[in-house]
Design a protein around this motif. Structure first.
Motif, short mmCIF file in Angstrom:
data_model
loop_
_atom_site.label_atom_id
_atom_site.label_comp_id
_atom_site.label_asym_id
_atom_site.label_seq_id
_atom_site.Cartn_x
_atom_site.Cartn_y
_atom_site.Cartn_z
N SER A 93 0.81 -1.22 0.00
CA SER A 93 0.00 0.00 0.00
C SER A 93 0.84 1.28 0.00
O SER A 93 0.41 2.30 -0.52
CB SER A 93 -0.98 0.00 1.17
N ASP A 94 2.03 1.25 0.57
CA ASP A 94 2.89 2.44 0.60
C ASP A 94 4.00 2.40 -0.45
O ASP A 94 4.85 3.28 -0.47
CB ASP A 94 3.53 2.59 1.98
N GLU A 96 5.64 2.72 -4.11
CA GLU A 96 5.44 3.45 -5.35
C GLU A 96 6.30 2.82 -6.44
O GLU A 96 7.48 2.57 -6.24
CB GLU A 96 5.83 4.92 -5.17
#
Length: 168
Positions: A93-94, A96
């Motif tokens: 989720s975090d 990139e």
């Protein structure tokens, strides 16, 4: 695919017979159906044709593709399941990513199907979820700890053919 495999097998026979002996027999229709059902996808025809020649390798010799193991249908499902569990638990989720043009901006997609493995969590994948401008079945590189999601080839046939051409 059969012609490409014949070229690769001839090269292996002359240059690495132990690796040739390490290749599995063909995948059965039932194994391919089970793989597609559990992945929830229809695999590209050229990749299915590849598996119908050799269903990966046993892993008791060198890895087939420049330090990458050619995974069997069973290993594909196992590695894909690990990535899916991490995705569903929110581990990415975090994260990139930095994708190539035509590759979805994601750390991982459930429709990226790994078919090679380097032993450290890194794969070449069939991209069955391309971004705009991408092509269903394109080959992408997914390293577990690197943000780049790099396009390697527009499809499996092109990728496999280029690999065999480089050997000869």
């Amino acid at each position: 695919m059969k012609q490409q495999w014949e070229r690769l097998e001839a090269w292996l026979k002359a240059n690495n017979p132990a690796l040739l002996a390490d290749l599995n027999p063909p995948a059965t229709d039932a194994e391919i159906r089970e793989l597609e059902q559990k992945l929830g996808v229809t695999l590209p025809a050229d990749f299915v044709a590849c598996l119908k020649v050799h269903n990966g390798q046993r892993g008791e010799a060198d890895w087939l593709f420049d330090g990458l193991e050619f995974m069997s249908s069973r290993k594909i499902l196992r590695r894909w399941s690990i990535w899916l569990d991490l995705l569903e638990s929110g581990d990415f989720s975090d994260c990139e990513s930095r994708p190539s043009s035509g590759v979805r901006d994601a750390w991982w997609s459930a429709k990226w199907i790994p078919f090679t493995y380097n032993g450290s969590g890194d794969h070449l994948c069939l991209d069955l979820d391309p971004a705009a401008g991408g092509k269903y079945g394109q080959i992408i590189e997914v390293w577990h700890d690197q943000p780049e999601r790099t396009l390697q080839a527009p499809g499996f046939r092109e990728w496999f053919s280029a690999y065999v051409d480089c050997l000869e």
